[in-house]
Structure formats: C-alpha cells, structure tokens
Design a protein around this motif. Structure first.
Motif, PDB file in Angstrom:
ATOM      1  N   GLY A  66      20.385  47.340 -26.246  1.00 27.98           N
ATOM      2  CA  GLY A  66      21.291  46.836 -24.891  1.00 27.98           C
ATOM      3  C   GLY A  66      21.456  45.368 -25.155  1.00 27.98           C
ATOM      4  O   GLY A  66      22.626  44.640 -24.782  1.00 27.98           O
ATOM      5  N   TYR A  67      20.601  44.620 -25.639  1.00 29.84           N
ATOM      6  CA  TYR A  67      20.818  43.064 -25.734  1.00 29.84           C
ATOM      7  C   TYR A  67      21.700  42.549 -26.838  1.00 29.84           C
ATOM      8  O   TYR A  67      22.706  41.953 -26.458  1.00 29.84           O
ATOM      9  N   PHE A  68      21.669  43.330 -27.964  1.00 25.20           N
ATOM     10  CA  PHE A  68      22.761  43.089 -28.874  1.00 25.20           C
ATOM     11  C   PHE A  68      24.105  43.547 -28.613  1.00 25.20           C
ATOM     12  O   PHE A  68      25.102  42.994 -29.210  1.00 25.20           O
ATOM     13  N   LEU A  71      25.793  41.026 -26.808  1.00 26.61           N
ATOM     14  CA  LEU A  71      26.253  39.854 -27.715  1.00 26.61           C
ATOM     15  C   LEU A  71      27.608  40.189 -28.172  1.00 26.61           C
ATOM     16  O   LEU A  71      28.478  39.202 -28.525  1.00 26.61           O
ATOM     17  N   THR A  72      27.825  41.439 -28.235  1.00 27.91           N
ATOM     18  CA  THR A  72      29.556  41.900 -28.876  1.00 27.91           C
ATOM     19  C   THR A  72      30.628  41.805 -27.740  1.00 27.91           C
ATOM     20  O   THR A  72      31.616  41.794 -28.173  1.00 27.91           O
ATOM     21  N   VAL A  73      30.130  41.609 -26.459  1.00 27.15           N
ATOM     22  CA  VAL A  73      31.191  41.441 -25.274  1.00 27.15           C
ATOM     23  C   VAL A  73      31.956  40.425 -25.628  1.00 27.15           C
ATOM     24  O   VAL A  73      31.705  39.268 -25.767  1.00 27.15           O
ATOM     25  N   ASP A  74      33.276  40.405 -25.507  1.00 28.45           N
ATOM     26  CA  ASP A  74      34.370  39.217 -25.580  1.00 28.45           C
ATOM     27  C   ASP A  74      34.523  38.733 -24.281  1.00 28.45           C
ATOM     28  O   ASP A  74      34.847  39.209 -23.380  1.00 28.45           O
ATOM     29  N   ILE A  82      29.201  35.435 -14.593  1.00 28.73           N
ATOM     30  CA  ILE A  82      27.921  35.578 -14.120  1.00 28.73           C
ATOM     31  C   ILE A  82      27.089  36.721 -14.190  1.00 28.73           C
ATOM     32  O   ILE A  82      25.984  37.046 -14.649  1.00 28.73           O
ATOM     33  N   ASP A  83      27.906  37.674 -14.146  1.00 36.31           N
ATOM     34  CA  ASP A  83      27.641  39.134 -14.030  1.00 36.31           C
ATOM     35  C   ASP A  83      26.763  39.515 -15.339  1.00 36.31           C
ATOM     36  O   ASP A  83      25.935  40.129 -15.567  1.00 36.31           O
ATOM     37  N   ILE A  84      27.600  38.928 -16.439  1.00 39.57           N
ATOM     38  CA  ILE A  84      27.290  39.271 -17.805  1.00 39.57           C
ATOM     39  C   ILE A  84      25.831  38.374 -18.104  1.00 39.57           C
ATOM     40  O   ILE A  84      25.041  39.179 -18.803  1.00 39.57           O
ATOM     41  N   TYR A  85      26.087  37.507 -17.774  1.00 39.16           N
ATOM     42  CA  TYR A  85      24.708  36.461 -17.752  1.00 39.16           C
ATOM     43  C   TYR A  85      23.574  36.981 -17.328  1.00 39.16           C
ATOM     44  O   TYR A  85      22.459  37.029 -17.836  1.00 39.16           O
ATOM     45  N   ILE A  90      18.418  39.963 -17.551  1.00 35.51           N
ATOM     46  CA  ILE A  90      17.529  41.236 -16.990  1.00 35.51           C
ATOM     47  C   ILE A  90      17.080  41.683 -18.077  1.00 35.51           C
ATOM     48  O   ILE A  90      15.882  42.280 -18.381  1.00 35.51           O
ATOM     49  N   ILE A  91      17.969  42.082 -19.183  1.00 32.01           N
ATOM     50  CA  ILE A  91      17.373  42.819 -20.371  1.00 32.01           C
ATOM     51  C   ILE A  91      16.416  42.029 -21.061  1.00 32.01           C
ATOM     52  O   ILE A  91      15.645  42.494 -21.452  1.00 32.01           O
ATOM     53  N   ILE A  92      16.654  40.550 -21.022  1.00 32.80           N
ATOM     54  CA  ILE A  92      15.403  39.910 -21.845  1.00 32.80           C
ATOM     55  C   ILE A  92      14.210  39.695 -21.008  1.00 32.80           C
ATOM     56  O   ILE A  92      13.195  40.154 -21.523  1.00 32.80           O
TER      57      ILE A  92
END
Length: 204
Positions: A66-68, A71-74, A82-85, A90-92
C-alpha cells in the motif's frame, strides 16, 4: 501461584512436583507425564511462534504494498494533496504498529518456549537422559533461527521509523507554512501520540 524457575534448584523443583526418589514406580510415571507435557507445550509454542510470524509477514507485506502504491500516485493530478499525505501517514503508522507488535510477540513467544525447555532440561535426566542438552558442536554454525527472526522484525521496525522521518521532512517542506500545513501538523501530532500510547500499552 507463579514460581520463578531461576529462584529454585532441582531439589526444590522435584519437591514441588512431589517427585520422590524413594517411590520409583509411581514417580517414574509422573516424570514421564510431566516430560511429555513439557515437550507438547514446547512444540505448541514453536508452532504458534511461526504461525504468528506468518501473520505479521502478511500484514507487513500488505502495508508495504500500500505504501509503495501511494508513491506511484501522480500528485500533479490530485486536487487535495492533504488526503494523500494523511493516507500515506496512516499506512506508515500501521507499519510501525505491526512491526512493534511483531517484535514484542517474538520476544514473548521465545520466553515461553525457553520456559518449557527449562522444564525439559530438568525432567529428561531421569527419563531419557540428557539427550536434549547434549549438542554435537555448539561453536559451529551456532545460529538461532528465532533470534534471526527477531532481528529481522527489529530491522523492519527501523525501516518504518526511517520512512516516517523521511515522510515528515519531505511533506512539511512541500506544504510550507499554510492552513493546510497547520491542519496536517495537528493530524500528525495526534497520530504520533496514538502510536506512543499504543507502544506504552504493549510494553506495560
């Protein structure tokens, strides 16, 4: 009533089990039963140790995936970054919680395995002889599989903490001092406090 094995000697141990050398017939049966029980409990702990390890590997592999994937999201095409961050954070945090739990579960499982092995060390002398305590060559290839697994779990925990530090430094530098940055900082603080509280509960 719990009794710490390190605080008693073999004579006191035998007395607690009511094992008396003057009654060999009935007591040999009790030795056998106690030794068989200790072996079964030890084997059960080892079986559960690796089952738990498998569960944590699955949890952590999913978390890493899920974390990686994030990272591929443009980010240029994302309106609300903010939502992506927050999702990344949360995943971390899940990775840290799973890793910390794995480290502590490894140590707890190893403690109970060693507990039953200590029983075997005493009981086997009068049943099978010291076959479990005699090793061919302790210096050659003396690697503990469970110790290696524990070190791997600690290493994974360190990786997640490194990813957390990297995430915080990178995201704050991108957001700058804005309203979004303030909200993000508050959310990070709440989540980090939750991680610390969870850690204290596990270590208690």
């Amino acid at each position: 009533i719990e009794i710490i094995m390190n605080s008693i000697n073999e004579k006191e141990y035998n007395r607690l089990f009511e094992l008396n050398r003057d009654k060999p017939q009935g007591e040999i049966y009790k030795y056998n039963e106690a030794l068989n029980r200790a072996w079964k409990n030890r084997d059960f702990e080892i079986e559960m140790y690796w089952k738990r390890a498998t569960y944590f590997w699955v949890f952590l592999a999913t978390t890493f995936a899920g974390y990686f994937a994030l990272l591929t999201v443009d980010m240029d095409k994302v309106e609300n970054k903010i939502d992506i961050y927050l999702l990344e954070l949360i995943i971390i945090c899940l990775g840290i919680c799973f890793s910390l739990s794995w480290v502590l579960v490894n140590r707890g499982s190893k403690k109970w395995q060693e507990n039953w092995e200590a029983h075997i060390d005493i009981l086997e002398n009068k049943v099978t002889g010291p076959i479990y305590k005699i090793v061919r060559d302790k210096k050659r290839y003396n690697y503990s599989v469970s110790k290696i697994n524990e070190l791997v779990s600690c290493f994974v925990l360190v990786i997640w903490f490194v990813l957390l530090v990297y995430f915080l430094l990178r995201r704050w530098s991108l957001l700058g001092f804005t309203a979004d940055s303030l909200m993000f900082t508050i959310m990070v603080s709440i989540i980090l406090l939750a991680i610390i509280a969870f850690s204290f509960l596990l270590l208690k």
